[in-house]
Design an enzyme around this catalytic site. Structure first.
Site, PDB file in Angstrom:
ATOM      1  N   GLU A  35       0.849  -1.194   0.000  1.00  0.00           N
ATOM      2  CA  GLU A  35       0.000   0.000   0.000  1.00  0.00           C
ATOM      3  C   GLU A  35       0.883   1.242   0.000  1.00  0.00           C
ATOM      4  OE1 GLU A  35      -2.391   2.735  -0.370  1.00  0.00           O
ATOM      5  OE2 GLU A  35      -3.419   0.801  -0.231  1.00  0.00           O
ATOM      6  N   GLY A  41      -7.548   2.404   2.635  1.00  0.00           N
ATOM      7  CA  GLY A  41      -7.962   2.831   1.312  1.00  0.00           C
ATOM      8  C   GLY A  41      -8.797   4.101   1.295  1.00  0.00           C
ATOM      9  N   ILE A  42      -9.418   4.342   0.146  1.00  0.00           N
ATOM     10  CA  ILE A  42     -10.259   5.520  -0.028  1.00  0.00           C
ATOM     11  C   ILE A  42     -11.410   5.508   0.967  1.00  0.00           C
ATOM     12  CG2 ILE A  42     -11.860   6.688  -1.596  1.00  0.00           C
ATOM     13  CD1 ILE A  42      -8.942   7.134  -2.272  1.00  0.00           C
ATOM     14  N   CYS A  43     -12.038   4.339   1.142  1.00  0.00           N
ATOM     15  CA  CYS A  43     -13.216   4.247   2.007  1.00  0.00           C
ATOM     16  C   CYS A  43     -12.945   4.813   3.387  1.00  0.00           C
ATOM     17  CB  CYS A  43     -13.671   2.789   2.119  1.00  0.00           C
ATOM     18  SG  CYS A  43     -15.010   2.540   3.294  1.00  0.00           S
ATOM     19  N   GLY A 187     -25.850  10.236  -7.730  1.00  0.00           N
ATOM     20  CA  GLY A 187     -25.662   8.947  -7.097  1.00  0.00           C
ATOM     21  C   GLY A 187     -25.397   9.145  -5.615  1.00  0.00           C
ATOM     22  N   ILE A 189     -22.669   9.358  -3.781  1.00  0.00           N
ATOM     23  CA  ILE A 189     -21.650  10.346  -3.403  1.00  0.00           C
ATOM     24  C   ILE A 189     -22.186  11.764  -3.583  1.00  0.00           C
ATOM     25  CG2 ILE A 189     -19.372  11.285  -3.978  1.00  0.00           C
ATOM     26  CD1 ILE A 189     -18.522   8.443  -4.735  1.00  0.00           C
ATOM     27  N   GLY A 275     -19.218   9.367 -11.208  1.00  0.00           N
ATOM     28  CA  GLY A 275     -18.748   7.993 -11.319  1.00  0.00           C
ATOM     29  C   GLY A 275     -17.269   7.845 -11.040  1.00  0.00           C
ATOM     30  N   HIS A 449     -41.205  -3.874  20.039  1.00  0.00           N
ATOM     31  CA  HIS A 449     -41.968  -2.618  20.057  1.00  0.00           C
ATOM     32  C   HIS A 449     -41.532  -1.772  21.258  1.00  0.00           C
ATOM     33  CE1 HIS A 449     -45.436   0.086  19.736  1.00  0.00           C
ATOM     34  NE2 HIS A 449     -45.555  -0.024  21.059  1.00  0.00           N
TER      35      HIS A 449
END
Length: 470
Positions: A35, A41-43, A187, A189, A275, A449
């Site tokens: 990496e 990562g991006i997430c 979308g 994002i 996208g 409930h």
């Protein structure tokens, strides 16, 4: 440098890559992750997690500015944008460190650099690792998993500059609060950022090339969402295109074409959310049998590429572009390589989709239209938030739960929800689809409930004309 030999090497440390490496280590393999930017990562660093931190701030601010609805008086509420961004980055930093700890705990070796295939056979795949043009290591493994992710798509003439025209990265760390904002693309994002900035006070316009917002969602949910967004003061323009962006000193003039007419709109900032494209460049695919289709690597049901010993998972392997899909693919891929029993291919219709705007949107399975297109005779149930005691008590009476069943077999074909906390509720229907539950299984399940989850039960009952509270 001497070769370093592993059983499996994962190129990319995002939610697909690091999960694959950890699972490989759990199964007794010698695993490595390569990496070059940031674990998670991006997430974790620039997507899912920090945006949720931002949206949580916007949600709290919304409640504060509507405190009188809850019998409270609040004066002088304001937004400290720098502090908002600082909190979001802090959340990402904390979780990034956590990923490093997990990899270390599982004895996964991490290489800081960018990996590139350099040939070899299925018995000894070769990979070089470089950082800033300098060699870091030469690695080899029988199996290499490509989890290189994706990046924001740029359209000709609408390229981001990071100052006036933003991608998601700049939108997450704004240096100023725009008074007016244009979001190109509706979308998940685009809509999440539109929701965030609108709740903090910006005048927001969303332009979507298709005929409705959130176009992958059920049409009924999309219509409900658009009505809600417009009620909040958001301007939505569908079946339209942004043809040009002209930058001024501190604003942007967009030319929008809709219904054969062009109009100009000047805003402080533009967010492009049109996208993504897969990161397939400079990873050594040249000369291999790996096939790339529209920037995404082609794989079979076990995530195997056309090149023996080379696999691909996550965003680079195509839609749906979701972190949880990437993680699941990572596990499937590694367990298949290890020869584990009871490994099942991914059924993309069981991957839930979540959008964390206000109101939230979540879904799993087929939309009503898609189910009919596949030849199903359907039974559809609906239940509004207005009929749920917990929703009213929360001050969240706006929303809908919709379920789609096969009329002959009772199979749950799809579930679609809009309203408060539906991103948490959708997993109930996800489990139901995994277990191949019928309407009777869901009807016989006791829901507590008072909870929002009761609406899931009532929607099922409604599909068979048995709803009690509606």
């Amino acid at each position: 440098m001497a070769d370093q030999i592993f059983d499996i090497i994962v190129v990319g440390g995002g939610p697909g890559g690091y999960v694959a490496a950890i699972r490989a280590a759990q199964l007794g393999m010698k695993a490595a992750v390569v990496e070059g930017e940031h674990l998670g990562g991006i997430c974790l660093n620039w997507g899912c997690i920090p945006t949720k931190a931002l949206l949580r701030t916007a949600e709290i601010y919304h409640y504060i500015t509507h405190a009188e609805q809850f019998g409270l008086k609040v004066q002088g509420a304001s937004v400290d944008l720098k502090a908002v961004v600082k909190r979001s980055r802090g959340v990402a930093k904390q979780l990034n460190a956590g990923i490093g700890h997990l990899l270390n705990k599982n004895k996964v070796t991490v290489f800081d650099g960018f990996g590139r295939l350099v040939g070899g056979t299925a018995g000894a795949r070769k990979l070089t690792v470089e950082k800033e043009g300098k060699p870091v290591a030469t690695l080899s493994a029988k199996n290499i998993i490509l989890a290189t992710g994706a990046r924001a798509r740029a359209l000709p003439g609408l390229e981001p500059d990071g100052k006036l025209i933003w991608t998601y990265r700049e939108a997450m760390v704004p240096d100023m609060m725009p008074k007016s904002l244009l979001v190109v693309g509706s979308g998940a994002i685009g809509i999440e950022f539109a929701s965030f900035y609108r709740d903090l006070g910006a005048e927001v316009t969303v332009v979507e090339v298709l005929d409705r917002v959130l176009p992958v969602e059920d049409a009924e949910i999309s219509a409900h969402a658009q009505k809600s967004f417009e009620a909040q003061g958001m301007k939505i323009i569908t079946s339209a295109q942004v043809k040009a962006l002209k930058k001024g000193t501190n604003n942007v003039t967009a030319t929008i074409e809709s219904g054969g007419k062009s109009t100009d709109m000047t805003v402080d900032r533009v967010i492009l959310a049109v996208g993504i494209v897969g990161n397939v460049e400079n990873i050594g695919l040249e000369g291999t049998k790996v096939k790339v289709d529209r920037t995404h690597i082609e794989v079979d049901q076990w995530l195997q590429t056309g090149e023996p010993g080379v696999y691909a998972i996550g965003d680079v392997a195509g839609p749906p572009w979701l972190a949880h899909k990437a993680s699941h693919e990572g596990v499937i891929c590694v367990e298949k390589i290890a020869g584990e029993k009871d490994v099942h291919p991914l059924d993309v219709t069981n991957v839930p989709g979540c959008t964390y705007c206000r109101p939230q949107v979540a879904s799993v399975g087929f939309t009503e239209a898609a189910a009919k297109e596949k030849g199903h005779e359907v039974k559809v149930g609906r239940f509004p938030f207005m009929g749920n005691g917990k929703a009213i008590a929360l001050g969240e009476p706006e929303g809908l739960v919709k379920t789609v069943f096969d009329a002959k077999t009772g199979e749950l074909l799809g579930a679609h929800m809009i309203g408060a906390e539906v991103t948490e509720l959708i997993q109930g229907y996800g489990i139901a689809r995994t277990l191949e539950s019928t309407e009777l299984d869901l009807m016989h399940t006791i829901f507590p409930h008072p909870t929002l989850s009761e609406m899931m039960h009532e929607s099922v009952l409604d599909a068979y004309d048995k709803a009690v509270h509606f």
